[in-house]
Design an enzyme around this catalytic site. Structure first.
Site, PDB file in Angstrom:
ATOM      1  N   SER A 183      -7.148  10.499 -29.894  1.00  0.00           N
ATOM      2  CA  SER A 183      -6.934  10.654 -28.519  1.00  0.00           C
ATOM      3  C   SER A 183      -7.512  11.892 -28.082  1.00  0.00           C
ATOM      4  O   SER A 183      -8.706  12.053 -28.176  1.00  0.00           O
ATOM      5  CB  SER A 183      -5.547  10.479 -28.250  1.00  0.00           C
ATOM      6  N   THR A 184      -6.762  12.844 -27.602  1.00  0.00           N
ATOM      7  CA  THR A 184      -7.579  14.124 -26.749  1.00  0.00           C
ATOM      8  C   THR A 184      -8.058  14.905 -28.034  1.00  0.00           C
ATOM      9  O   THR A 184      -7.833  15.099 -29.153  1.00  0.00           O
ATOM     10  CB  THR A 184      -6.437  15.042 -26.390  1.00  0.00           C
ATOM     11  N   HIS A 209      -8.327   6.771 -27.221  1.00  0.00           N
ATOM     12  CA  HIS A 209      -7.899   6.471 -25.965  1.00  0.00           C
ATOM     13  C   HIS A 209      -9.087   6.878 -25.005  1.00  0.00           C
ATOM     14  O   HIS A 209      -9.220   8.219 -24.861  1.00  0.00           O
ATOM     15  CB  HIS A 209      -6.694   7.444 -25.836  1.00  0.00           C
ATOM     16  N   MET A 302      -2.877  13.814 -28.408  1.00  0.00           N
ATOM     17  CA  MET A 302      -1.527  14.062 -27.695  1.00  0.00           C
ATOM     18  C   MET A 302      -0.616  12.850 -28.077  1.00  0.00           C
ATOM     19  O   MET A 302      -0.935  11.813 -27.959  1.00  0.00           O
ATOM     20  CB  MET A 302      -1.760  14.249 -26.098  1.00  0.00           C
ATOM     21  N   ASP A 305       1.459   8.198 -30.424  1.00  0.00           N
ATOM     22  CA  ASP A 305       0.794   6.811 -30.850  1.00  0.00           C
ATOM     23  C   ASP A 305      -0.013   6.666 -32.105  1.00  0.00           C
ATOM     24  O   ASP A 305      -0.844   7.554 -32.476  1.00  0.00           O
ATOM     25  CB  ASP A 305      -0.243   6.308 -29.790  1.00  0.00           C
TER      26      ASP A 305
END
Length: 364
Positions: A183-184, A209, A302, A305
């Site tokens: 993600s991030t 993401h 972050m 998930d």
């Protein structure tokens, strides 16, 4: 004692966007908007007096575009930046440049109905800003983690069909499927991993993401840079050696098996762990379809998930890896997976590609 809020500067040439984004962000008790600027020059004057924790930055602005300002900012005074742009093919290519230049994340605004869209997407926007606040940037001290309100969220059960009685993953075969979640901070971290792989690397499926349209641009960019073939996943795509499939934005991607072959199913559905695509959906489908023939890798990001899914993969016999804290832009998703005991090995970013190849060679 009150917790420290994330202090945000909004930079956008649209007064209505500045107003709406301020209202959206300040609905979150952990966020404080400390200023709004109509162009990069006004933003620079503001930063000279008061340094924010995070900047939200528009791409198209008068006097200086957002990408140029971002590059100057990263070389002179690195501050975590979340880019804000319209949902267009051209815009997605531009935002790839922004991520390369150091932007931490991307949020979208449509060309029409901006206020309504930003209100609808407030959960995603606030999470992006909070994630950016925790990002590790050069010449920047990482802020202390803050608590956040946890709302109800769906699990991957919302996308996975009930397991058939007696159904199970295959016993060990000669092919290994690599499933990666990020993600991030993941876009550049994934580039580093994939660029280190040869053209005959094991088949890989990735959930990063990202908003829709941006995953297609991301896949094209990686395909130009890497020896492996990289493409945005389409429903029914085979998982093959030398091929990397990236889950499309706003769609879940599941691993499925037909005989001894693996392919992906790309489906719509509800947000899972507040995301679509969700890493948990991919990982838990891989546990069912591939079992010990799979490798799960959870990287910078972050939230949580993928933590449950990685644990399920491990329980199904898969080998599992988490990125370490020192090399994670945001040590959220890997941290949650490690806390669950889901990661069999914790590795720095620079060693993940070699581990993928080692495990792929063991199966060959």
């Amino acid at each position: 004692m009150s917790r420290k809020k994330v202090r945000v500067l909004i930079v956008d040439d649209s007064a209505s966007v500045r107003q709406t984004l301020t209202a959206v962000l300040e609905e979150d008790p952990d966020i404080e908007v400390i200023g709004a600027a109509s162009d990069p020059f006004s933003a620079a004057r503001f930063i000279a007096k008061d340094i924010p924790d995070v900047i939200t930055l528009d791409v198209e602005m008068p006097r200086m575009d957002g990408i140029t300002f971002l590059r100057k900012l990263m070389t002179q005074h690195p501050i975590p930046v979340v880019m804000c742009s319209s949902l267009t093919e051209e815009g997605s290519e531009t935002l790839m440049q922004a991520l390369e230049a150091g932007a931490v994340d991307v949020i979208l605004k449509p060309k029409i109905g901006v206020a309504d869209h930003l209100q609808e997407a407030k959960g995603r926007i606030c999470e992006a800003v909070k994630g950016a606040a925790q990002a590790r940037l050069s010449a920047r001290t990482r802020p202390q983690p803050f608590s956040r309100t946890v709302e109800k969220k769906l699990t991957a059960d919302a996308m996975l069909p009930p397991p058939r009685e007696g159904a199970r993953a295959m016993a060990r075969t000669t092919e290994t499927v690599i499933c990666i979640g990020a993600s991030t901070g993941g876009t550049e971290s994934l580039r580093e991993v994939l660029q280190a792989l040869p053209s005959n690397a094991p088949g890989i499926v990735i959930v990063q993401h990202m908003p829709e349209k941006f995953t297609a641009a991301f896949a094209r960019r990686l395909n130009d840079l890497c020896a492996v073939e990289v493409k945005e996943a389409a429903d029914g795509d085979a998982v093959l050696r030398g091929r990397v499939l990236i889950a499309p934005g706003n769609m879940h991607t599941l691993l499925e098996r037909s005989g001894a072959r693996y392919h992906v199913a790309v489906k719509s559905g509800p947000l899972v762990s507040r995301h679509r695509p969700s890493v948990d959906v991919l990982f838990r489908s891989a546990a069912r379809a591939a079992g010990s023939n799979a490798v799960g890798v959870i990287m910078t990001g972050m939230g949580d998930d993928g933590a449950r899914g990685l644990d399920e993969m491990k329980q199904a016999g898969a080998y599992t890896v988490a990125q370490d804290e020192a090399t994670s832009i945001v040590f959220g998703m890997p941290k949650e997976a490690i806390a669950r005991g889901a990661a069999m090995k914790v590795l720095p970013l620079g060693r993940i590609a070699a581990e993928i190849l080692r495990l792929g060679a063991m199966a060959a």
